[in-house]
Structures are given as structure tokens and as C-alpha cells.
Design an enzyme around this catalytic site. Structure first.
Site, PDB file in Angstrom:
ATOM      1  N   HIS A  94       4.194  -2.353   4.273  1.00 28.38           N
ATOM      2  CA  HIS A  94       5.229  -2.891   3.392  1.00 28.38           C
ATOM      3  C   HIS A  94       6.015  -1.771   2.735  1.00 28.38           C
ATOM      4  O   HIS A  94       5.502  -0.666   2.528  1.00 28.38           O
ATOM      5  CB  HIS A  94       4.630  -3.812   2.324  1.00 28.38           C
ATOM      6  CG  HIS A  94       3.559  -3.167   1.494  1.00 28.38           C
ATOM      7  ND1 HIS A  94       2.264  -3.064   1.930  1.00 28.38           N
ATOM      8  CD2 HIS A  94       3.586  -2.592   0.268  1.00 28.38           C
ATOM      9  CE1 HIS A  94       1.534  -2.452   1.000  1.00 28.38           C
ATOM     10  NE2 HIS A  94       2.323  -2.147  -0.017  1.00 28.38           N
ATOM     11  N   HIS A 145       8.356  -0.986  -0.668  1.00 33.65           N
ATOM     12  CA  HIS A 145       8.798  -1.392  -2.002  1.00 33.65           C
ATOM     13  C   HIS A 145      10.286  -1.038  -2.123  1.00 33.65           C
ATOM     14  O   HIS A 145      10.680   0.096  -1.791  1.00 33.65           O
ATOM     15  CB  HIS A 145       8.055  -0.607  -3.084  1.00 33.65           C
ATOM     16  CG  HIS A 145       6.573  -0.816  -3.086  1.00 33.65           C
ATOM     17  ND1 HIS A 145       5.956  -1.673  -3.961  1.00 33.65           N
ATOM     18  CD2 HIS A 145       5.577  -0.288  -2.329  1.00 33.65           C
ATOM     19  CE1 HIS A 145       4.644  -1.647  -3.750  1.00 33.65           C
ATOM     20  NE2 HIS A 145       4.383  -0.812  -2.769  1.00 33.65           N
TER      21      HIS A 145
HETATM   22  P1  5GP Z   1       0.693  -1.083  -2.392  1.00 35.54           P
HETATM   23  O1  5GP Z   1      -0.089  -0.413  -3.464  1.00 35.54           O
HETATM   24  O2  5GP Z   1      -0.243  -1.568  -1.320  1.00 35.54           O
HETATM   25  O3  5GP Z   1       1.816  -0.276  -1.882  1.00 35.54           O
HETATM   26  O4  5GP Z   1       1.382  -2.300  -3.089  1.00 35.54           O
HETATM   27  C1  5GP Z   1       0.988  -3.619  -3.000  1.00 35.54           C
HETATM   28  C2  5GP Z   1       1.955  -4.401  -3.855  1.00 35.54           C
HETATM   29  O5  5GP Z   1       1.736  -5.757  -3.605  1.00 35.54           O
HETATM   30  C3  5GP Z   1       1.795  -4.168  -5.365  1.00 35.54           C
HETATM   31  O6  5GP Z   1       3.038  -3.735  -5.891  1.00 35.54           O
HETATM   32  C4  5GP Z   1       1.392  -5.536  -5.890  1.00 35.54           C
HETATM   33  O7  5GP Z   1       1.997  -5.822  -7.118  1.00 35.54           O
HETATM   34  C5  5GP Z   1       1.870  -6.474  -4.795  1.00 35.54           C
HETATM   35  N1  5GP Z   1       1.068  -7.667  -4.617  1.00 35.54           N
HETATM   36  C6  5GP Z   1      -0.292  -7.742  -4.586  1.00 35.54           C
HETATM   37  N2  5GP Z   1      -0.690  -9.001  -4.353  1.00 35.54           N
HETATM   38  C7  5GP Z   1       0.444  -9.747  -4.224  1.00 35.54           C
HETATM   39  C8  5GP Z   1       0.672 -11.131  -3.980  1.00 35.54           C
HETATM   40  O8  5GP Z   1      -0.234 -11.948  -3.825  1.00 35.54           O
HETATM   41  N3  5GP Z   1       1.970 -11.534  -3.910  1.00 35.54           N
HETATM   42  C9  5GP Z   1       3.010 -10.664  -4.074  1.00 35.54           C
HETATM   43  N4  5GP Z   1       4.238 -11.177  -3.997  1.00 35.54           N
HETATM   44  N5  5GP Z   1       2.828  -9.356  -4.325  1.00 35.54           N
HETATM   45  C10 5GP Z   1       1.563  -8.898  -4.393  1.00 35.54           C
END
Ligand code: 5GP
Length: 139
Positions: free
Chosen positions: A103, A105
């Protein structure tokens, strides 16, 4: 590297098994609001094809995903009248990755306004929905 887990939370969002506030989708990727936004308008772009992160992704999937990232970046900049747009992507826990489906951001930024912490506070659903509508209108 650990294998891709089809039961990760973003895979469930892709399959519609858990809700999300979507702003865009096409045959390659979907974009939806981050539930713990680091700034208003924080969107996540995920390819439909599963990979853990950039390290095991198909290059063609990456090519198609970055075009969607660009589309969303332009839209959030307009929707939030931002000065800039932050695009971030993490690979494996050591880098800050917490959800193991690739993903990106995409976060609108304003001069002098710091980002909230990564994975901080859960946003109110109505606020996420209102922000999603602003982005959709800009797309
Ligand atoms: P990472 O640390 O893996 O780059 O970011 C994961 C992101 O996913 C975080 O910014 C967190 O807020 C978001 N996130 C985690 N669980 C969910 C969810 O169930 N739904 C949505 N829309 N975002 C999520």
C-alpha cells in the site's frame, strides 16, 4: 521473506469482507481513507493483486499502482488546498509496515503543519466520509 497472507486486513477490504471508505477504484487498484489519518485526507492506495509489499510485487502491478497514486495525489492536493503531497510506502516491520498487503500512503501537506503519528488515533466515520466526498469531487 514471509509469504503473502490472504487474510490480511487490506485483502479483506478488497473482498468487501470489512468496510472501507473508498474514494476510487479501477481494474488495477482501489483507494480508501486511512482510519487513523496522519492528516485530513490521508488515503491508502492498494493494488488488487496481493503482494506483501514492494519487495515481492510484480513490476507490472507496481507500474499500474503508481498511476493511481498520482491520480489520488493530484486529487487530495486540490480537495484540501494543500501545499504539497506526501507519498510513503513501507516494507517489512523494520521499516514501519504494519499491514502486509502492498500500500501507498497519500497525504496532503500544509506548510508548517506537522503530521500526526503513524497509526495514531481512529478518526470518526462521518469525518472520513466527508473527506472522501471532497476527494471524489476532485477526481
Ligand atoms: P503501514 O504501517 O503498514 O504502512 O500502514 C498501515 C495503515 O493502515 C496505517 O496508516 C493504519 O492507520 C491503516 N489501517 C490499519 N487498519 C485499517 C483498517 O482496517 N482500515 C483502514 N481504512 N485503514 C487501516
Amino acid at each position: 521473506m514471509t509469504a503473502y497472507d490472504t487474510d490480511n486486513i487490506f485483502a479483506k477490504i478488497l473482498r468487501g469482507e470489512i468496510p472501507s471508505t473508498r474514494v476510487y477504484e479501477d481494474e488495477h487498484a482501489i483507494a480508501f481513507m486511512d482510519v487513523m489519518p496522519q492528516a485530513p485526507g490521508h488515503v491508502l492506495v492498494i493494488p488488487r493483486q496481493g503482494s506483501r509489499n514492494i519487495l515481492d510485487a510484480d513490476p507490472v502491478v507496481l507500474q499500474n499502482a503508481i498511476v493511481v497514486v498520482q491520480k489520488i495525489a493530484v486529487a487530495v492536493k486540490e480537495a484540501f488546498d494543500a501545499d504539497g503531497v506526501y507519498v510513503a510506502q513501507f516494507n517489512e516491520p523494520a521499516s514501519g509496515q504494519t499491514v502486509f498487503h502492498l500500500h501507498f500512503h497519500v497525504i496532503p501537506r500544509h506548510e508548517g503543519v506537522p503530521l500526526k503519528p503513524h497509526s495514531g488515533t481512529m478518526e470518526n466515520f462521518d469525518v472520513l466520509k466527508a473527506n472522501a466526498e471532497k476527494i471524489k469531487a476532485a477526481l
